[in-house]
Design a protein around this motif. Structure first.
Motif, PDB file in Angstrom:
ATOM      1  N   LEU A  40      18.596  -4.098 -15.680  1.00 43.64           N
ATOM      2  CA  LEU A  40      19.331  -3.084 -15.228  1.00 43.64           C
ATOM      3  C   LEU A  40      18.833  -1.728 -15.514  1.00 43.64           C
ATOM      4  O   LEU A  40      18.818  -0.596 -14.629  1.00 43.64           O
ATOM      5  CB  LEU A  40      20.644  -3.118 -15.868  1.00 43.64           C
ATOM      6  N   MET A  41      18.240  -1.426 -16.619  1.00 44.72           N
ATOM      7  CA  MET A  41      17.515  -0.050 -16.740  1.00 44.72           C
ATOM      8  C   MET A  41      16.370   0.044 -15.907  1.00 44.72           C
ATOM      9  O   MET A  41      15.878   1.138 -15.452  1.00 44.72           O
ATOM     10  CB  MET A  41      17.154  -0.028 -18.514  1.00 44.72           C
ATOM     11  N   HIS A  42      15.533  -1.131 -15.792  1.00 42.38           N
ATOM     12  CA  HIS A  42      14.322  -0.806 -14.709  1.00 42.38           C
ATOM     13  C   HIS A  42      14.881  -0.479 -13.428  1.00 42.38           C
ATOM     14  O   HIS A  42      14.556   0.302 -13.000  1.00 42.38           O
ATOM     15  CB  HIS A  42      13.866  -2.266 -14.705  1.00 42.38           C
ATOM     16  N   LEU A  43      16.307  -1.076 -12.886  1.00 43.11           N
ATOM     17  CA  LEU A  43      16.654  -0.601 -11.764  1.00 43.11           C
ATOM     18  C   LEU A  43      17.227   0.884 -11.599  1.00 43.11           C
ATOM     19  O   LEU A  43      17.103   1.578 -10.699  1.00 43.11           O
ATOM     20  CB  LEU A  43      17.695  -1.689 -11.207  1.00 43.11           C
ATOM     21  N   ILE A  44      17.780   1.100 -12.611  1.00 44.35           N
ATOM     22  CA  ILE A  44      18.379   2.651 -12.744  1.00 44.35           C
ATOM     23  C   ILE A  44      17.029   3.567 -12.871  1.00 44.35           C
ATOM     24  O   ILE A  44      17.174   4.621 -12.129  1.00 44.35           O
ATOM     25  CB  ILE A  44      18.963   2.953 -14.323  1.00 44.35           C
ATOM     26  N   LYS A  45      16.069   3.395 -13.420  1.00 47.21           N
ATOM     27  CA  LYS A  45      14.891   4.185 -13.391  1.00 47.21           C
ATOM     28  C   LYS A  45      14.009   4.078 -11.934  1.00 47.21           C
ATOM     29  O   LYS A  45      13.265   4.943 -11.670  1.00 47.21           O
ATOM     30  CB  LYS A  45      13.915   3.546 -14.462  1.00 47.21           C
ATOM     31  N   LEU A  46      14.219   2.931 -11.287  1.00 52.44           N
ATOM     32  CA  LEU A  46      13.366   2.749 -10.133  1.00 52.44           C
ATOM     33  C   LEU A  46      13.762   3.713  -9.056  1.00 52.44           C
ATOM     34  O   LEU A  46      15.011   4.012  -8.996  1.00 52.44           O
ATOM     35  CB  LEU A  46      13.491   1.432  -9.795  1.00 52.44           C
ATOM     36  N   GLU A  47      12.796   4.278  -8.230  1.00 60.44           N
ATOM     37  CA  GLU A  47      13.112   4.950  -6.950  1.00 60.44           C
ATOM     38  C   GLU A  47      12.322   4.355  -5.778  1.00 60.44           C
ATOM     39  O   GLU A  47      11.173   3.873  -6.018  1.00 60.44           O
ATOM     40  CB  GLU A  47      12.590   6.533  -7.223  1.00 60.44           C
ATOM     41  N   SER A  48      13.003   4.694  -4.627  1.00 61.35           N
ATOM     42  CA  SER A  48      12.208   4.192  -3.260  1.00 61.35           C
ATOM     43  C   SER A  48      12.027   5.549  -2.563  1.00 61.35           C
ATOM     44  O   SER A  48      12.982   6.074  -2.030  1.00 61.35           O
ATOM     45  CB  SER A  48      13.382   3.242  -2.604  1.00 61.35           C
ATOM     46  N   PHE A  49      10.665   5.979  -2.856  1.00 59.12           N
ATOM     47  CA  PHE A  49      10.182   6.982  -2.378  1.00 59.12           C
ATOM     48  C   PHE A  49      11.079   8.320  -2.254  1.00 59.12           C
ATOM     49  O   PHE A  49      11.698   9.016  -1.499  1.00 59.12           O
ATOM     50  CB  PHE A  49      10.236   6.876  -0.557  1.00 59.12           C
ATOM     51  N   GLY A  50      11.666   8.615  -3.599  1.00 58.22           N
ATOM     52  CA  GLY A  50      12.297   9.745  -3.911  1.00 58.22           C
ATOM     53  C   GLY A  50      13.892   9.412  -4.063  1.00 58.22           C
ATOM     54  O   GLY A  50      14.590  10.257  -4.724  1.00 58.22           O
ATOM     55  N   THR A  51      14.407   8.199  -3.783  1.00 56.31           N
ATOM     56  CA  THR A  51      15.714   8.098  -3.621  1.00 56.31           C
ATOM     57  C   THR A  51      16.004   6.890  -4.677  1.00 56.31           C
ATOM     58  O   THR A  51      15.515   6.013  -4.930  1.00 56.31           O
ATOM     59  CB  THR A  51      16.070   7.324  -2.215  1.00 56.31           C
ATOM     60  N   PRO A  52      16.936   7.190  -5.568  1.00 53.68           N
ATOM     61  CA  PRO A  52      17.436   6.422  -6.830  1.00 53.68           C
ATOM     62  C   PRO A  52      17.661   5.197  -6.212  1.00 53.68           C
ATOM     63  O   PRO A  52      18.381   5.053  -5.373  1.00 53.68           O
ATOM     64  CB  PRO A  52      18.765   7.116  -7.230  1.00 53.68           C
ATOM     65  N   TYR A  53      17.211   4.037  -6.901  1.00 54.86           N
ATOM     66  CA  TYR A  53      17.360   2.646  -6.389  1.00 54.86           C
ATOM     67  C   TYR A  53      18.931   2.354  -6.270  1.00 54.86           C
ATOM     68  O   TYR A  53      19.085   1.072  -5.583  1.00 54.86           O
ATOM     69  CB  TYR A  53      16.300   1.683  -7.034  1.00 54.86           C
ATOM     70  N   LEU A  54      19.664   2.898  -7.268  1.00 51.29           N
ATOM     71  CA  LEU A  54      20.877   2.144  -7.440  1.00 51.29           C
ATOM     72  C   LEU A  54      21.991   3.077  -6.873  1.00 51.29           C
ATOM     73  O   LEU A  54      22.975   3.137  -7.162  1.00 51.29           O
ATOM     74  CB  LEU A  54      21.322   1.919  -9.054  1.00 51.29           C
ATOM     75  N   SER A  55      21.442   4.201  -6.295  1.00 46.87           N
ATOM     76  CA  SER A  55      22.342   5.087  -5.603  1.00 46.87           C
ATOM     77  C   SER A  55      23.236   4.394  -4.494  1.00 46.87           C
ATOM     78  O   SER A  55      22.857   3.278  -3.836  1.00 46.87           O
ATOM     79  CB  SER A  55      21.536   6.359  -4.946  1.00 46.87           C
ATOM     80  N   LEU A  94       0.806  -1.252   0.035  1.00 46.01           N
ATOM     81  CA  LEU A  94      -0.071  -0.073  -0.061  1.00 46.01           C
ATOM     82  C   LEU A  94       0.791   1.256   0.268  1.00 46.01           C
ATOM     83  O   LEU A  94       0.287   2.441  -0.380  1.00 46.01           O
ATOM     84  CB  LEU A  94      -0.959   0.003   1.372  1.00 46.01           C
ATOM     85  N   LEU A  95       2.392   1.328   0.357  1.00 44.83           N
ATOM     86  CA  LEU A  95       2.993   2.458   0.737  1.00 44.83           C
ATOM     87  C   LEU A  95       3.696   2.678  -0.575  1.00 44.83           C
ATOM     88  O   LEU A  95       4.022   3.662  -1.162  1.00 44.83           O
ATOM     89  CB  LEU A  95       3.540   2.316   1.841  1.00 44.83           C
ATOM     90  N   GLN A  96       4.349   1.582  -1.110  1.00 39.08           N
ATOM     91  CA  GLN A  96       5.288   1.752  -2.232  1.00 39.08           C
ATOM     92  C   GLN A  96       4.774   2.479  -3.406  1.00 39.08           C
ATOM     93  O   GLN A  96       3.629   2.137  -3.717  1.00 39.08           O
ATOM     94  CB  GLN A  96       6.110   0.384  -2.774  1.00 39.08           C
ATOM     95  N   GLU A  97       5.684   3.195  -3.969  1.00 42.67           N
ATOM     96  CA  GLU A  97       5.061   4.163  -5.134  1.00 42.67           C
ATOM     97  C   GLU A  97       5.244   3.399  -6.542  1.00 42.67           C
ATOM     98  O   GLU A  97       4.170   3.354  -7.389  1.00 42.67           O
ATOM     99  CB  GLU A  97       5.858   5.215  -5.223  1.00 42.67           C
ATOM    100  N   SER A  98       6.246   2.650  -6.740  1.00 47.50           N
ATOM    101  CA  SER A  98       6.391   1.703  -8.079  1.00 47.50           C
ATOM    102  C   SER A  98       5.804   0.420  -7.786  1.00 47.50           C
ATOM    103  O   SER A  98       6.425  -0.537  -7.480  1.00 47.50           O
ATOM    104  CB  SER A  98       7.752   1.693  -8.571  1.00 47.50           C
ATOM    105  N   LYS A  99       4.351   0.398  -7.770  1.00 46.45           N
ATOM    106  CA  LYS A  99       3.561  -0.884  -7.561  1.00 46.45           C
ATOM    107  C   LYS A  99       3.965  -1.935  -8.397  1.00 46.45           C
ATOM    108  O   LYS A  99       3.874  -3.206  -8.311  1.00 46.45           O
ATOM    109  CB  LYS A  99       2.190  -0.680  -7.219  1.00 46.45           C
TER     110      LYS A  99
END
Length: 476
Positions: A421-436, A205-210
């Motif tokens: 890999l492109m999906h992970l680069i595009k993905l974010e966790s509540f505004g934070t880049p997923y691969l940061s 319910l909380l995650q943005e990229s469902k």
């Protein structure tokens, strides 16, 4: 104006005249009253001391009832409808026949807790050996005991419709990003689902990229892990009745780190992280690479191995993809059986089942010896990943790559891997880049991502905002 009889009928009707409903009349300052509670959720002795004992001891006949109650938590309401939800969470409802009617809710929950033990899924060789339990108050106290920092903020919210659960949000003021905090608060208030009983439900319910299958919230049962992430500006959520804490926002590398990384020398900690990253690539790519080499690119296999590989495959009636699917499916069956059975039997099933089935399928000519080795190494590599959620997704990611390898060879493997890999680069966790801090690259943050630099070098560059690239995922 309602009467006490009408209020009693209302509660009995809404509570379905359950066996554990208790309605006790009393008299206070010549005014009639009712105490309504569920004895399966309320500590009756505590309620008696908080209400009746204090009423008997008072000598002033003009003191309002609310001021005369010794319970630490007393809520005042204007109607019976507002009080009703508190019956389900261990409150005793007090109604006084005054003008207007007085409604009070006393928090006197019945507590049954298990002993504090080390989490089964997050055992540490060194450090604290205690984990969260199903009591929300004790979990919060464990974090406070470990943290002992000023600025620790705790908000609670009642979520759910039919089954109401208390959710506690915890963060450190000045370190957590205020925009993310506000976003999470709004999401919690907007939840209108009937059943919020597990961290997985709240996670969805909380995650943005469902639509993404990759986990965007980290689960933990360790107080030291929670405190380490709080100090890095993250937010932690607790659910009443569950020992699992939810940590957000996180990056991909948060799931590849263990608490023992910070309890050993930084060289050994870095070595363990490199081993996990190698195991990650083995778990994803090894079966698909084997399928593509055997089916399309046999000339790439080194000359000393060609005879061995050919002799292993010459009597197998199925293509490599079917071999791999059979063995992967068998491994998943053994794994699920080991999890569901009692611990001693589960370990026996895992060892004996793997040996017996592996020997049988090879003797029957259904699977080659090389495929047994590939699947075994892949399964072991997937278990090296510390996070069970990420490990499950990695195992799932193998299957699309295996299909691409059987269809297009190495080109299919490379293209499929780059799609992930492109999906992970595009993905974010509540505004934070997923691969940061890899993408986007952050030179300071890299000190605690794939490898672990010495602690004094990491602590010199700590970001206070979780929307900035985090300098790793320190879990002390």
């Amino acid at each position: 104006m309602q009467t006490l009889a009408e209020i009693e009928h209302f509660f009995l009707q809404e509570l379905h005249n359950a066996k554990d409903v208790v309605i006790q009349p009393f008299m206070y300052q010549k005014q009639n009253g009712l105490v309504i509670y569920l004895d399966s959720l309320v500590d009756e002795k505590w309620l008696e001391r908080a209400l009746f004992d204090s009423m008997m001891k008072t000598k002033d006949q003009h003191v309002p009832l609310k001021e005369n109650i010794t319970a630490l938590t007393v809520e005042e309401f204007k109607s019976a409808e507002e009080c009703l939800p508190f019956c389900w969470i261990g409150y005793g409802i007090v109604v006084v026949e005054s003008n207007p009617l007085q409604f009070l809710a006393l928090k006197t929950p019945l507590t049954r807790t298990r002993a504090i033990e080390e989490p089964f899924n997050e055992r540490a060789l060194r450090g604290a050996h205690e984990g969260f339990i199903e009591d929300l108050t004790i979990n919060i106290s464990m974090v406070r005991k470990t943290a002992r920092v000023e600025g620790l903020v705790i908000h609670t919210e009642i979520v759910g419709q039919s089954l109401k659960k208390e959710v506690a949000m915890m963060y450190i003021d000045g370190k957590a990003d205020t925009a993310i905090v506000k976003n999470i608060e709004n999401k919690l208030k907007a939840i209108d689902e009937d059943l919020i009983s597990s961290p997985g439900t709240l996670n969805e319910l909380l995650q943005e990229s469902k639509k993404s299958v990759f986990p965007q919230i980290l689960y933990t049962e360790r107080p030291d892990t929670v405190v380490g992430n709080l100090m890095e500006g993250r937010i932690v959520l607790f659910i009443e009745g569950n020992p699992t804490a939810l940590i957000l926002p996180v990056s991909f590398f948060s799931f590849m780190q263990s608490v023992d990384d910070y309890n050993v020398h930084f060289v050994l900690g870095s070595f363990l992280r490199v081993i996990r990253m190698i195991a990650l690539f083995i778990s994803i790519l090894l079966p698909s690479l084997y399928i593509s080499l055997v089916a399309f690119h046999f000339e790439v296999i080194p000359q000393p191995l060609i005879i061995s590989v050919k002799s292993s495959l010459q009597n197998i009636p199925y293509p490599p993809l079917i071999e791999a699917l059979i063995m992967e499916f068998t491994i998943e069956l053994i794994r699920e059986a080991g999890l569901r059975l009692p611990a001693p039997i589960g370990q026996t099933i895992g060892i004996v089942g793997g040996l017996v089935i592996g020997e049988a399928v090879v003797n029957a000519g259904l699977v080659s010896n090389i495929m047994i080795i590939v699947v075994a190494v892949t399964a072991i590599s997937s278990f090296v990943i510390p996070s069970p959620e990420m490990g499950s997704i990695i195992r799932l990611s193998r299957f699309p790559l295996m299909l691409a390898a059987a269809t297009f060879g190495l080109i299919g493997v490379v293209l499929s891997f780059f799609v992930i890999l492109m999906h992970l680069i595009k993905l974010e966790s509540f505004g934070t880049p997923y691969l940061s801090p890899i993408a986007p690259f952050n030179r300071k943050g890299i000190k605690d991502a794939i490898v672990r630099f010495p602690t004094w070098l990491i602590q010199r560059h700590t970001f206070t905002s979780s929307t900035k690239p985090l300098n790793g995922d320190q879990k002390r």
